[in-house]
Design a protein around this motif. Sequence first.
Motif, short mmCIF file in Angstrom:
data_model
loop_
_atom_site.label_atom_id
_atom_site.label_comp_id
_atom_site.label_asym_id
_atom_site.label_seq_id
_atom_site.Cartn_x
_atom_site.Cartn_y
_atom_site.Cartn_z
N ASP A 1 24.98 18.03 -24.91
CA ASP A 1 25.26 18.69 -23.63
C ASP A 1 26.53 18.18 -22.95
N ASP A 2 27.32 17.40 -23.65
CA ASP A 2 28.58 16.88 -23.13
C ASP A 2 29.73 17.50 -23.93
N GLU A 3 30.34 18.52 -23.37
CA GLU A 3 31.39 19.28 -24.08
C GLU A 3 32.54 18.38 -24.53
N ASP A 4 32.97 17.46 -23.68
CA ASP A 4 34.08 16.58 -24.06
C ASP A 4 33.70 15.66 -25.21
N ALA A 5 32.48 15.12 -25.20
CA ALA A 5 32.03 14.25 -26.29
C ALA A 5 31.92 15.03 -27.60
N VAL A 6 31.42 16.25 -27.53
CA VAL A 6 31.34 17.10 -28.73
C VAL A 6 32.74 17.32 -29.28
N GLU A 7 33.70 17.58 -28.41
CA GLU A 7 35.08 17.79 -28.86
C GLU A 7 35.65 16.52 -29.50
N LYS A 8 35.30 15.35 -28.98
CA LYS A 8 35.75 14.09 -29.59
C LYS A 8 35.28 14.00 -31.04
N VAL A 9 34.04 14.40 -31.30
CA VAL A 9 33.52 14.37 -32.67
C VAL A 9 34.31 15.34 -33.55
N TYR A 10 34.55 16.55 -33.06
CA TYR A 10 35.31 17.54 -33.84
C TYR A 10 36.71 17.01 -34.14
N GLN A 11 37.33 16.38 -33.17
CA GLN A 11 38.68 15.83 -33.37
C GLN A 11 38.67 14.67 -34.36
N ALA A 12 37.71 13.76 -34.22
CA ALA A 12 37.64 12.60 -35.11
C ALA A 12 37.43 13.03 -36.56
N LYS A 13 36.58 14.04 -36.77
CA LYS A 13 36.28 14.51 -38.12
C LYS A 13 37.34 15.47 -38.66
N GLY A 14 38.13 16.07 -37.77
CA GLY A 14 38.99 17.15 -38.20
C GLY A 14 38.13 18.34 -38.61
N ARG A 15 37.01 18.52 -37.93
CA ARG A 15 36.02 19.55 -38.29
C ARG A 15 36.51 20.94 -37.93
#
Length: 189
Positions: free
Chosen positions: A46-60
């Motif tokens: 439920d934390d949009e910024d944290a979700v985006e951090k995961v996408y960025q870290a993975k290059g997902r």
Amino acid sequence: MLVICSISGIITGMKSKYEHLIQTLLAGGIAVMRTDTLYGIVARADDEDAVEKVYQAKGRNARKSCIVLVANATQAYGDISTINHERSLTTSILVESPNAPAWLLRENSLIAHRIPGIDWLQDVIARTGPLIAPSANPEGLPPAATIAEAKKYFGEKVDVYIDGGAVPANTPPSRLIRIHDDGSVERLR
């Protein structure tokens, strides 16, 4: 802040490590930890910024949604109540998820949910809320089998690493099933 700790510290009652993980996730941080199948890179769903951090870290791929770990069926963004707890331990359940935030849905209205079969992880999720938990690897590379491999992949991009030991080479991914509107179940993986 980069913190590495062992899962045994959490299980044996070193509450500060357990609390640090929870507080990091509640503050919008991300962590790598062993789930019931493999190492995942996790953040509060439920934390949009944290979700985006995961996408960025993975290059997902931004079009791909992530699996969501829940402590129980009431935390799911869709109805997973038709699958009993025992069956869902290593089964991810793909369902229509009308209550999910837009940043989780990506290109469709389906989200895969799983109730992990690990007590301490269920406790964490009960306190933090649902967690996205894609595998701990950059897109296109094999999932990390150890915390050292995960650290090589992500370095300082991750706030907390929880060492859960080596993932055995023969560990299968979670099963993936889809529940259709008519209640029928389709096995996808």
